[in-house]
Design a protein around this motif. Structure first.
Motif, mmCIF file in Angstrom:
data_model
loop_
_atom_site.group_PDB
_atom_site.id
_atom_site.type_symbol
_atom_site.label_atom_id
_atom_site.label_comp_id
_atom_site.label_asym_id
_atom_site.label_seq_id
_atom_site.Cartn_x
_atom_site.Cartn_y
_atom_site.Cartn_z
ATOM 1 N N TYR A 104 15.537 3.931 -4.497
ATOM 2 C CA TYR A 104 16.092 4.675 -5.481
ATOM 3 C C TYR A 104 15.840 5.547 -5.841
ATOM 4 O O TYR A 104 16.420 6.444 -7.323
ATOM 5 C CB TYR A 104 14.524 3.294 -6.458
ATOM 6 N N GLY A 105 15.437 6.718 -5.184
ATOM 7 C CA GLY A 105 15.984 8.077 -5.217
ATOM 8 C C GLY A 105 14.934 9.510 -4.388
ATOM 9 O O GLY A 105 14.115 8.762 -3.629
ATOM 10 N N LYS A 106 15.105 10.383 -4.538
ATOM 11 C CA LYS A 106 14.302 11.963 -4.316
ATOM 12 C C LYS A 106 12.796 10.980 -4.309
ATOM 13 O O LYS A 106 12.809 11.652 -6.196
ATOM 14 C CB LYS A 106 14.234 12.689 -3.834
ATOM 15 N N HIS A 107 11.809 11.677 -3.991
ATOM 16 C CA HIS A 107 10.679 11.127 -4.788
ATOM 17 C C HIS A 107 10.650 12.736 -5.262
ATOM 18 O O HIS A 107 10.753 13.447 -4.803
ATOM 19 C CB HIS A 107 9.293 11.045 -3.980
ATOM 20 N N LYS A 108 9.736 12.865 -6.496
ATOM 21 C CA LYS A 108 8.844 13.931 -7.248
ATOM 22 C C LYS A 108 7.497 14.376 -6.584
ATOM 23 O O LYS A 108 6.819 13.421 -6.547
ATOM 24 C CB LYS A 108 8.787 13.678 -8.521
ATOM 25 N N TYR A 109 7.273 15.489 -6.606
ATOM 26 C CA TYR A 109 5.741 16.382 -6.426
ATOM 27 C C TYR A 109 5.512 16.089 -7.979
ATOM 28 O O TYR A 109 6.282 17.345 -8.466
ATOM 29 C CB TYR A 109 5.493 16.916 -5.418
ATOM 30 N N ARG A 160 1.117 -1.468 0.071
ATOM 31 C CA ARG A 160 -0.173 0.272 -0.186
ATOM 32 C C ARG A 160 0.849 1.309 -0.062
ATOM 33 O O ARG A 160 2.068 1.564 0.025
ATOM 34 C CB ARG A 160 -0.755 -0.080 1.359
ATOM 35 N N VAL A 161 0.577 1.774 0.356
ATOM 36 C CA VAL A 161 1.223 3.686 -0.071
ATOM 37 C C VAL A 161 2.256 3.897 1.037
ATOM 38 O O VAL A 161 3.366 3.805 0.232
ATOM 39 C CB VAL A 161 -0.263 5.170 -0.264
ATOM 40 N N LYS A 162 2.005 3.331 2.013
ATOM 41 C CA LYS A 162 3.164 3.891 3.350
ATOM 42 C C LYS A 162 4.507 2.835 2.962
ATOM 43 O O LYS A 162 5.612 3.189 2.421
ATOM 44 C CB LYS A 162 2.761 3.747 4.832
ATOM 45 N N LYS A 163 4.037 2.037 2.278
ATOM 46 C CA LYS A 163 5.221 1.191 1.865
ATOM 47 C C LYS A 163 5.730 1.285 0.683
ATOM 48 O O LYS A 163 7.404 1.145 -0.072
ATOM 49 C CB LYS A 163 5.107 -0.571 1.803
ATOM 50 N N SER A 164 5.504 1.688 0.097
ATOM 51 C CA SER A 164 5.146 2.224 -1.076
ATOM 52 C C SER A 164 6.696 3.617 -1.528
ATOM 53 O O SER A 164 7.533 3.388 -2.434
ATOM 54 C CB SER A 164 4.153 2.390 -2.530
ATOM 55 N N LEU A 165 5.961 4.388 -0.448
ATOM 56 C CA LEU A 165 6.552 5.338 -0.531
ATOM 57 C C LEU A 165 8.081 5.357 -0.689
ATOM 58 O O LEU A 165 9.552 5.309 -0.048
ATOM 59 C CB LEU A 165 6.413 6.472 0.679
ATOM 60 N N ASP A 166 8.318 4.065 0.887
ATOM 61 C CA ASP A 166 9.159 3.653 1.619
ATOM 62 C C ASP A 166 10.426 2.625 0.643
ATOM 63 O O ASP A 166 11.948 2.821 0.942
ATOM 64 C CB ASP A 166 9.162 2.852 2.583
ATOM 65 N N LEU A 167 9.945 2.343 -0.544
ATOM 66 C CA LEU A 167 10.346 1.392 -1.013
ATOM 67 C C LEU A 167 10.803 2.186 -2.305
ATOM 68 O O LEU A 167 12.017 2.460 -2.472
ATOM 69 C CB LEU A 167 9.888 0.591 -1.488
ATOM 70 N N GLY A 168 10.074 3.116 -2.575
ATOM 71 C CA GLY A 168 10.483 4.005 -3.972
ATOM 72 C C GLY A 168 11.952 5.402 -3.232
ATOM 73 O O GLY A 168 13.157 5.676 -4.135
#
Length: 373
Positions: A131-136, A120-128
């Motif tokens: 691999y790099g900084k998240h984009k908005y 789900r969302v939280k673990k998707s963000l943790d996984l992402g």
């Protein structure tokens, strides 16, 4: 709200404990089925992205990818050049080595699919973040208080969607996500959890930028290497104007190499796309259009180095934006149903070209010769 999900309207954005609880329990599949459209388009403004040193997890991978191959129930290549399915591994429970090996697997195969995923969302963000900084996203909708997630919520009956798609050919949809940024995306994660019916809503991935380069004649390769092209944020600027939604961050124009080198595989890849590439630096408009239209046609007509994926609910696609293009298929309009999912998109390095790098075919041929010895 669905049970066990915190109502976002009750959240105090300045309260980290409330935000953490909300994010921990956020199940977007459940939310969309209970509430329908829920994404927000806040009128906030983010500063321009600042350059940063990207460290690719693929450099820490085991070349044999043993942590994935030894633990999967089945691994199947969907085409010779692009696309692989991995069965029996949950992205929500990857070890550190599996995360690193996944980066190399995706870098080699372009796009990798994982079915029946519970992430789900939280673990998707943790996984992402591995691999790099998240984009908005500049203009796309996101869940309340979670601006690092892009919502894909496409309903056939929405007139504004039909109108925006009516003036373009389906082939115009080929793109590499936000390639106009100074440091565009690397790996991207897309989970589709709701489909419009038994058929429709597929996604095309291709072309393999590696194979697109390899298919060019030696003269074309020599001609293109060292050239740069302007990638423009004009699509997102126009989207904001047409929809009345705020452009939450500058959508810049940047020059990137037409042939780029992947930092992990070291392979050359063609890096232009119809969605965002506008002009070759130093060429007249007519010269640039002639070259780019040839390359766009080369990419889009390469059906023997593309993969068309038929989604099943709760499948996650992981692809490398540096060496692939993709195109969603809106063939379910006029029917019934909703296509819904969410995307997490870490950024990567600034695109570069290394004249000493090799093509995929060259590298694999040399590897095969070494294995014979």
């Amino acid at each position: 709200m669905p049970p066990n999900v915190v109502d976002p309207e009750t959240i105090d954005p300045k309260n980290p404990e409330q935000l953490a609880e909300y994010l921990e329990n956020l199940d977007l599949k459940q939310v969309v089925r209970e509430k329908g459209s829920y994404q927000v388009y806040p009128e906030v403004y983010y500063p321009p992205l600042q350059p940063y040193e990207h460290k690719d997890a693929g450099h820490l991978a085991d070349p044999k990818l043993a942590s994935i191959y030894d633990n999967a129930e089945k691994i199947q290549d969907l085409t010779p050049h692009i696309g692989t399915e991995v069965h029996g591994i949950q992205l929500s429970n990857l070890t550190e080595q599996q995360k690193n090996d996944l980066a190399l697997l995706v870098a080699r195969r372009g796009v990798v699919f994982f079915k029946d995923q519970d992430i789900r969302v939280k673990k998707s963000l943790d996984l992402g973040r591995h691999y790099g900084k998240h984009k908005y996203h500049n203009v796309g909708g996101h869940p309340p208080h979670v601006n690092e997630v892009l919502i894909l919520h496409i309903e056939h009956e929405k007139p504004q969607i039909r109108e925006r798609l009516s003036y373009r050919s389906p082939g115009d949809g080929w793109h590499s996500d936000v390639s106009y940024e100074l440091q565009p995306g690397g790996l991207a994660f897309l989970k589709i959890d709701t489909l419009p019916g038994e058929a429709g809503g597929d996604t095309l991935w291709g072309t393999s930028g590696y194979e697109a380069y390899d298919r060019l004649s030696p003269a074309w390769k020599t001609f293109l290497e060292g050239l740069e092209a302007i990638h423009s944020g004009d699509v997102h600027r126009e989207t904001a104007r047409a929809t009345g939604q705020p452009l939450r961050r500058e959508a810049p124009d940047n020059a990137h190499p037409v042939i780029r080198t992947h930092p992990v595989t070291g392979w050359k890849s063609l890096f232009v796309n119809r969605g965002f590439t506008r002009k070759i630096v130093g060429f007249t408009r007519r010269e640039s259009d002639a070259v780019l239209n040839f390359l766009f046609d080369h990419i889009e007509s390469g059906i023997d180095f593309q993969v068309r994926f038929k989604w099943t609910e709760d499948t996650v696609a992981v692809w490398d934006n540096r060496v692939t293009y993709h195109n969603p298929v809106y063939d379910y309009f006029g029917g019934k149903g909703l296509r819904h999912g969410y995307r997490v998109s870490p950024s990567a390095e600034r695109p570069y070209f290394d004249p000493k790098s090799k093509s995929r075919r060259e590298a694999l041929a040399e590897e095969a010769e070494k294995n014979k010895a």
